[in-house]
Design a protein around this motif. Structure first.
Motif, short mmCIF file in Angstrom:
data_model
loop_
_atom_site.label_atom_id
_atom_site.label_comp_id
_atom_site.label_asym_id
_atom_site.label_seq_id
_atom_site.Cartn_x
_atom_site.Cartn_y
_atom_site.Cartn_z
N CYS A 286 9.24 10.95 -21.62
CA CYS A 286 10.28 10.38 -20.77
C CYS A 286 9.89 10.62 -19.31
CB CYS A 286 11.64 11.02 -21.09
SG CYS A 286 13.00 10.30 -20.15
N ALA A 287 10.19 9.67 -18.44
CA ALA A 287 9.78 9.80 -17.04
C ALA A 287 10.78 9.12 -16.11
CB ALA A 287 8.40 9.17 -16.84
N PHE A 288 10.83 9.62 -14.88
CA PHE A 288 11.57 8.96 -13.80
C PHE A 288 10.57 8.47 -12.76
CE2 PHE A 288 15.48 11.41 -15.00
CZ PHE A 288 16.35 10.34 -15.03
N PHE A 289 10.71 7.20 -12.39
CA PHE A 289 9.98 6.64 -11.25
C PHE A 289 11.01 6.33 -10.17
CE2 PHE A 289 7.49 5.56 -14.98
CZ PHE A 289 6.18 5.77 -14.57
N LEU A 290 10.75 6.74 -8.93
CA LEU A 290 11.66 6.45 -7.83
C LEU A 290 10.97 5.61 -6.77
CD1 LEU A 290 13.65 9.75 -7.12
CD2 LEU A 290 14.29 7.83 -8.58
N GLN A 291 11.76 4.82 -6.05
CA GLN A 291 11.24 4.04 -4.94
C GLN A 291 10.68 4.99 -3.89
OE1 GLN A 291 11.40 0.50 -3.93
NE2 GLN A 291 13.51 -0.11 -4.30
N ASP A 292 9.50 4.69 -3.38
CA ASP A 292 8.91 5.49 -2.31
C ASP A 292 9.24 4.82 -0.98
OD1 ASP A 292 7.31 6.78 -0.46
OD2 ASP A 292 5.70 7.12 -1.89
N PRO A 293 10.14 5.42 -0.17
CA PRO A 293 10.57 4.77 1.07
C PRO A 293 9.44 4.62 2.09
CG PRO A 293 11.45 7.01 0.94
CD PRO A 293 10.77 6.73 -0.36
N ASP A 294 8.44 5.49 2.02
CA ASP A 294 7.35 5.44 3.00
C ASP A 294 6.30 4.39 2.63
OD1 ASP A 294 8.53 7.55 4.41
OD2 ASP A 294 7.59 9.02 3.08
N GLN A 295 5.87 4.41 1.37
CA GLN A 295 4.78 3.53 0.97
C GLN A 295 5.26 2.30 0.20
OE1 GLN A 295 2.17 6.07 -1.24
NE2 GLN A 295 1.57 7.27 0.54
N GLY A 296 6.54 2.25 -0.14
CA GLY A 296 7.04 1.16 -0.97
C GLY A 296 6.59 1.36 -2.41
N LEU B 227 6.82 2.15 -6.59
CA LEU B 227 7.36 3.25 -7.39
C LEU B 227 6.37 4.40 -7.46
CD1 LEU B 227 8.84 1.38 -10.48
CD2 LEU B 227 10.14 2.66 -8.80
N ARG B 228 6.92 5.61 -7.52
CA ARG B 228 6.05 6.77 -7.76
C ARG B 228 6.69 7.64 -8.84
NH1 ARG B 228 7.88 11.36 -4.94
NH2 ARG B 228 9.64 10.90 -3.60
N LEU B 229 5.83 8.24 -9.64
CA LEU B 229 6.27 9.12 -10.72
C LEU B 229 6.79 10.43 -10.11
CD1 LEU B 229 6.33 9.61 -13.83
CD2 LEU B 229 4.04 10.56 -13.61
N PHE C 192 -3.69 4.80 -10.03
CA PHE C 192 -3.31 3.38 -10.14
C PHE C 192 -1.83 3.20 -9.78
CE2 PHE C 192 -6.61 3.96 -13.47
CZ PHE C 192 -7.57 3.07 -12.99
N PRO C 193 -1.51 2.96 -8.50
CA PRO C 193 -0.11 2.68 -8.15
C PRO C 193 0.37 1.45 -8.92
CG PRO C 193 -1.46 3.02 -6.19
CD PRO C 193 -2.40 2.94 -7.35
N LEU C 194 1.63 1.48 -9.36
CA LEU C 194 2.16 0.37 -10.16
C LEU C 194 2.20 -0.91 -9.33
CD1 LEU C 194 5.05 2.24 -11.99
CD2 LEU C 194 2.96 1.37 -13.03
N ASP C 195 1.72 -2.00 -9.92
CA ASP C 195 1.68 -3.30 -9.25
C ASP C 195 3.10 -3.86 -9.15
OD1 ASP C 195 1.28 -5.84 -8.38
OD2 ASP C 195 0.18 -6.54 -10.15
N PRO C 196 3.61 -4.08 -7.92
CA PRO C 196 4.99 -4.60 -7.77
C PRO C 196 5.20 -5.94 -8.45
CG PRO C 196 4.11 -3.84 -5.66
CD PRO C 196 2.97 -3.84 -6.62
N ALA D 9 3.91 -8.08 -14.74
CA ALA D 9 4.70 -8.94 -15.63
C ALA D 9 5.60 -8.13 -16.55
CB ALA D 9 3.75 -9.80 -16.46
N ALA D 10 5.38 -6.80 -16.62
CA ALA D 10 6.19 -5.93 -17.48
C ALA D 10 6.07 -4.51 -16.96
CB ALA D 10 5.71 -6.02 -18.92
N GLY D 11 6.82 -3.60 -17.58
CA GLY D 11 6.74 -2.20 -17.18
C GLY D 11 7.73 -1.83 -16.08
N PRO D 12 7.69 -0.57 -15.61
CA PRO D 12 8.67 -0.09 -14.63
C PRO D 12 8.77 -0.93 -13.36
CG PRO D 12 7.39 1.74 -15.52
CD PRO D 12 6.76 0.49 -16.04
N ALA D 13 7.62 -1.39 -12.82
CA ALA D 13 7.65 -2.18 -11.58
C ALA D 13 8.39 -3.50 -11.80
CB ALA D 13 6.23 -2.43 -11.09
N HIS D 14 8.18 -4.12 -12.95
CA HIS D 14 8.86 -5.38 -13.28
C HIS D 14 10.37 -5.15 -13.39
CE1 HIS D 14 9.47 -9.32 -15.09
NE2 HIS D 14 10.14 -8.74 -16.06
N VAL D 15 10.75 -4.05 -14.03
CA VAL D 15 12.18 -3.72 -14.18
C VAL D 15 12.82 -3.47 -12.82
CG1 VAL D 15 13.75 -1.93 -15.06
CG2 VAL D 15 11.97 -2.85 -16.55
N LEU D 16 12.09 -2.79 -11.93
CA LEU D 16 12.63 -2.54 -10.59
C LEU D 16 12.83 -3.85 -9.84
CD1 LEU D 16 13.23 -0.16 -8.51
CD2 LEU D 16 11.01 -0.77 -7.53
#
Length: 544
Positions: free
Chosen positions: A173-183, A185-187, A208-212, A215-222
């Motif tokens: 289980c993991a939390f990814f939060l928005q990174d206000p400085d770099q934009g 998601l970061r773990l 490998f920073p998540l690609d905003p 097509a799927a995954g945490p970045a897509h959900v965000l």
């Protein structure tokens, strides 16, 4: 009507008997996914590798019996019902099997009983598992609520939250939060029982920073705000990223089921809660619902923390502005006061008209009042940053109160108020003269403002180990529910349009009293008006 699927583990050494069982189940409307085993070793492997809904077992096999199968199920604490089939089964054997935990047992020549027995066991298992799962969810959410309301740093809180789900519900289980400085998601938190895999996942996030635009995954959900539920990752139609090396690294994690849900905030999404399984374990819609509720609660707490931080920053910026503004205003005001004072001194020598002198005196009073407001702003900015320092000196409190009253005589006459002071007997102590002067002036100014045309009484006396100054007016009074609010910074019980002022005087008076170890309070006076009290500790040697 469609066929009902379920996962069947068949413990049977006879291929013919196995075919009979399957034919009977199909005729009863079932479409089982079946695995047949004929040894305890194979049975043990099957129970470990996959979840099963039902075990059908021959009573006697070459090297073991149904009692051994029951013992193995109990030893692994598997909640899987077992039905025993047998060519010949005595009543005594049946009783022994039922006592050992078999759900049903009957002869193979009465195979018509199989369909109804399977229906009953599958339904009872479903209900039992739903209840057990609901209990798990309640427990997890209760513990999550405790963590979310505990006074923990954000990182520690999120780290403990992910631990709640592993291994009870998911394998990681993991939390990814928005990174206000770099934009992006970061773990920020990850739970997994294997330290090596945990370290690998952290490295993966850094490399490998998540690609905003994934097509799927945490970045897509965000990006979309829509939850993602993938029961089997291996059936995903397209790769999660266009980066081949990144995709290989993700596949190397060995994911099977994945749930990604957004953390909701007031102004958009704050991050993503992600959980998943490895190997044969699968997530279900129930897991998605749990993740969404946990994400909702976490998002609410994170949003409140963000708003609190923003409010603190806003207060800091306001105090900084007050300090700068007060310092900047001081210089021109001092110059203006000196210039007007010089003009007033020369007015007699130059025989100016009385009307001009009156205007000059009025201007001097207004500039002095403006100066008091500026000093108040400076004081309040220092108080809020905790920089208030006292410069104690020994003086007569009654004499100081007389001096303050003298300064307010002109203002009192303009307000139609008579200022009355109690008889002077002398009350000496050691306090910061300027701070006490400001506090007394604030109480008297307040009384004149809210009680025009009526007398204002000032009483100075002793109460135990404290000097007590009481200012009584006969004005509009203070509502009981406002007696504390009026001492707050910029607090007031009435409209600023009607009475003006910044709402700082009483706040400064209370802070000055508290800095000395005293206190200040207000109360509605008997009859009409209000009574304000300022208490300051006396010197130890003067206490009786």
């Amino acid at each position: 009507m469609g066929m009902t699927p379920f996962r069947l583990l068949l413990v049977e050494d006879s291929v013919n008997d196995a075919a009979l069982v399957m034919a009977e189940l199909e005729q009863a409307g079932y479409l089982p996914t079946t695995r047949r085993v004929d040894s305890l070793e194979a049975l043990r492997d099957a129970l470990t590798a996959e979840p099963w809904d039902l075990v059908l077992c021959d009573y006697r096999l070459p090297r073991f019996s149904a009692l051994d199968v029951l013992a193995l199920l109990h030893g692994q604490e598997r909640d899987v019902p077992l039905i025993v089939l047998s060519s010949q089964l005595s009543e005594e054997q049946a009783v022994t099997l039922m006592k050992a935990g078999a759900r049903d047992c009957f002869s193979k020549d009465r195979m018509a009983r199989l369909g109804p027995a399977v229906a009953r066991e599958l339904e009872e298992t479903r209900v039992r598992r739903e209840r057990a799962r609901a209990e798990v969810d309640r427990d997890i959410l209760a513990k999550a609520s405790e963590l979310l309301t505990a006074s923990l740093e954000q990182a520690a809180r999120l780290d403990q939250l992910v631990q709640l789900l592993v291994p009870r519900v998911a394998d990681w289980c993991a939390f990814f939060l928005q990174d206000p400085d770099q934009g992006g998601l970061r773990l920020v938190a990850l739970a997994h029982p294997d330290a090596e895999r945990r370290a690998h996942a952290w490295k993966l996030d850094q490399r490998f920073p998540l690609d905003p635009q994934a097509a799927a995954g945490p970045a897509h959900v965000l990006r979309t705000g829509q939850p993602e539920f993938m029961p089997d990752v291996r059936k995903r139609p397209e790769p999660i990223t266009r980066d081949a090396a990144h995709q290989r690294a993700i596949e190397g994690l060995g994911l099977r089921s994945v749930v990604n849900v957004p953390l909701p905030g007031n102004e958009g999404r704050l991050g993503v809660l992600s959980m998943g399984t490895l190997g044969e374990r699968l997530l279900s819609p129930v897991d998605l619902a749990l993740a969404q509720e946990l994400a909702r609660r976490t998002g609410l707490v994170l949003e409140n923390a963000r708003l609190f931080q923003e409010a603190r920053e806003a207060v800091r910026l306001r105090d900084e502005f007050l300090t700068v503004a007060a310092h900047e205003l001081r210089t021109p005001l001092t110059t203006l006061r000196l210039q007007l004072g010089t003009l007033l001194q020369r007015s007699e020598a130059h025989h100016l008209e009385p009307d001009v002198v009156t205007r000059l005196e009025r201007s001097v009073r207004q500039v002095r009042r403006l100066g008091t407001l500026v000093e108040g702003l400076l004081d309040v900015s220092q108080l809020s940053s905790g920089e208030l320092s006292l410069m104690p000196e020994r003086f007569d409190l009654e004499e100081l109160v007389s001096e303050v009253l003298e300064r307010f005589q002109a203002e009192a006459r303009a307000a139609g108020c008579e200022l009355r002071q109690s008889p002077r007997r002398g009350l000496w102590g050691t306090w910061d003269r300027l701070r006490v002067d400001q506090a007394v002036a604030a109480l008297i100014s307040n009384a004149l403002k809210f009680g025009p045309g009526r007398p204002v009484e000032v009483d100075v006396g002793r109460e135990g180990g404290f000097a007590r100054i009481q200012v009584r007016d006969r004005g509009i009074g203070v509502p009981v529910d406002q007696v504390e609010r009026i001492f707050e910074r910029f607090g007031r019980a009435v409209s600023s349009h009607s009475y003006g002022g910044l709402g700082l005087g009483l706040y400064l008076a209370r802070r000055a009293a508290e800095a000395h170890g005293g206190r200040a309070w207000a109360e509605p006076a008997a009859g009409e008006g209000a009574r304000f009290t300022l208490e300051l500790p006396l010197e130890k040697e003067t206490r009786e």
